[in-house]
Write an enzyme that holds these catalytic residues in place. Structure first.
Site, short mmCIF file in Angstrom:
data_model
loop_
_atom_site.label_atom_id
_atom_site.label_comp_id
_atom_site.label_asym_id
_atom_site.label_seq_id
_atom_site.Cartn_x
_atom_site.Cartn_y
_atom_site.Cartn_z
N ARG A 86 0.87 -1.19 0.00
CA ARG A 86 0.00 0.00 0.00
C ARG A 86 0.90 1.23 0.00
O ARG A 86 1.75 1.37 0.89
CB ARG A 86 -0.94 0.00 1.21
CG ARG A 86 -1.92 -1.17 1.22
CD ARG A 86 -2.93 -1.04 2.36
NE ARG A 86 -3.92 0.00 2.08
CZ ARG A 86 -4.76 0.48 3.00
NH1 ARG A 86 -4.70 0.03 4.24
NH2 ARG A 86 -5.64 1.41 2.69
N ASP A 228 -2.19 9.22 7.25
CA ASP A 228 -1.39 8.15 6.66
C ASP A 228 -0.02 8.64 6.24
O ASP A 228 0.94 7.87 6.19
CB ASP A 228 -2.14 7.53 5.47
CG ASP A 228 -3.34 6.73 5.95
OD1 ASP A 228 -4.38 7.34 6.23
OD2 ASP A 228 -3.19 5.50 6.09
N ASN A 238 -5.07 11.28 4.27
CA ASN A 238 -5.84 10.46 5.19
C ASN A 238 -7.01 9.85 4.44
O ASN A 238 -7.24 10.14 3.25
CB ASN A 238 -6.31 11.30 6.40
CG ASN A 238 -6.80 10.42 7.54
OD1 ASN A 238 -6.11 9.51 7.99
ND2 ASN A 238 -8.02 10.69 8.00
C1 LIG Z 1 -4.13 5.35 12.91
S1 LIG Z 1 -4.72 4.73 11.38
C2 LIG Z 1 -4.36 6.04 10.31
C3 LIG Z 1 -5.20 6.00 9.03
O1 LIG Z 1 -5.21 4.70 8.36
C4 LIG Z 1 -6.55 4.45 7.86
O2 LIG Z 1 -6.57 3.98 6.53
P1 LIG Z 1 -6.96 2.41 6.19
O3 LIG Z 1 -8.19 2.08 7.00
O4 LIG Z 1 -7.18 2.41 4.70
O5 LIG Z 1 -5.74 1.62 6.61
C5 LIG Z 1 -7.21 5.81 7.92
O6 LIG Z 1 -6.79 6.64 6.84
C6 LIG Z 1 -6.66 6.30 9.25
O7 LIG Z 1 -6.88 7.66 9.50
#
Ligand SMILES: CSC[C@H]1O[C@H](OP(=O)(O)O)[C@H](O)[C@@H]1O
Length: 341
Positions: A86, A228, A238
């Site tokens: 990713r 992110d 994010n």
């Molecule tokens: C502390 S998690 C940070 C961030 O990761 C999540 O993305 P995903 O669910 O696609 O892994 C989301 O953007 C969170 O804010």
């Protein structure tokens, strides 16, 4: 390697286990992971997800392989393969970079294992620090809006933005949370709601398109979201839908905070234009699947635009809550973040 236990990731009795977040909240299924192929699938399907957690899951898998006398060359390839899963969350790249350094050491098996354990335990401590700094921004009776899932399920500790909310509730006991369901994969409706119920934090689940009218009605006091990747100028990526909230918060003069460990800051990424946004399969938007099975509502061949993230410019952000402290927009636009690393 010692036992390491978090809400959705654990290494216990020499076995690496991942909680299937795609099946939460109605099914709690743990998957054993012994190889790169399995960890790649778990990450790509968001069975394991959350910027910090995917880095930690990948790290523990590498440490497990090192303990199984895997050769340096195979470990190096495994690091590359996992890093390529990713592209947006920089925590994965941060962890893999640390493991590459460990792999170059004389006693690389011990170094890789110690590095993975250190990253895991550091994350627990970083969550506590972010939560402590961020909770000071919350007032008694606040109605806080949050997006996606940034809690214990996404980290090794109590979370980033959700960790702030949890600590604030411990302090005040009277906050309320508006939870964006977070289309298309519903991390908010499935995971954040699940965590807030466990923590007994009052919340109300909303569709993402309801946030605007709540702000217009004066029902949102502050917004806390995760990240992110934070660029050197303070812009950040994010979960998609975050930029919507930032623009709305700016229009309605509502404080908007991003919460992340300093390791989410990537000084090699100058600004949001340089952040690669992961594009995901259209099937996630044409319908939904989970523990209940699946439902398809759009035409089978509907064209879909499905970016997993969006970017928010620093000029829309009130504050950056990091483990090192809280930084306001004036500090960040003056280059303060770059001076932290
Ligand atoms: C502390 S998690 C940070 C961030 O990761 C999540 O993305 P995903 O669910 O696609 O892994 C989301 O953007 C969170 O804010």
């Amino acid at each position: 390697m010692q036992d390491l236990i978090a809400s959705s990731l654990k290494f216990q009795n020499n076995t690496l286990m991942v909680l299937d977040q795609y099946l939460l909240p109605h099914q709690q299924v743990w998957h054993e992971c012994r190889d790169v192929k399995t960890m790649r699938e778990l990450i790509l399907s968001l069975k394991i997800r959350g910027a910090p957690l995917i880095g930690l899951g990948a790290s523990l898998l590498i440490a497990y392989l090192a303990e199984q006398d895997t050769t340096k060359a195979v470990l190096a390839q495994a690091i590359d393969d996992l890093e390529a899963t990713r592209p947006t969350a920089v925590n994965l790249m941060h962890c893999m970079a640390k493991l590459r350094v460990a792999l170059q050491q004389q006693d690389y098996v011990a170094e890789v294992i110690n590095t993975a354990v250190k990253l895991f335990n550091e994350d627990i401590a970083l969550c506590e620090k972010m939560a402590t700094h961020g909770a000071k921004l919350v007032n008694s009776g606040d109605n806080i809006l949050t997006h996606c899932n940034t809690g214990a399920l996404a980290t090794a500790g109590i979370g980033t933005a959700l960790g702030v909310i949890y600590k604030a509730q411990q302090r005040h006991g009277d906050i309320h949370v508006w939870v964006d369901e977070t289309r298309p994969l519903l991390q908010g409706g499935r995971l954040t709601a699940f965590e807030l119920e466990r923590w007994q934090v009052p919340y109300t689940l909303i569709c993402d398109n309801m946030a605007a009218s709540l702000m217009a009605a004066g029902k949102v006091d502050k917004i806390f979201v995760g990240a992110d990747r934070i660029a050197a100028n303070g812009d950040f990526a994010n979960k998609v839908g975050t930029y919507n909230l930032a623009v709305l918060a700016h229009f309605h003069n509502i404080p908007f905070y991003v919460v992340a460990p300093l390791t989410t800051l990537d000084v090699n990424t100058a600004c949001s234009a340089d952040i690669e946004i992961e594009q995901r399969n259209g099937a996630e938007v044409r319908g939904v699947s989970g523990s209940f099975g699946e439902a398809l509502w759009a035409p089978t061949n509907a064209n879909v635009y499905n970016p997993a993230f969006d970017v928010t410019p620093a000029k829309l952000i009130t504050g950056w809550v990091l483990d090192t402290g809280v930084y306001d927009q004036q500090q960040v636009l003056a280059g303060e973040l770059k001076r932290l690393v």
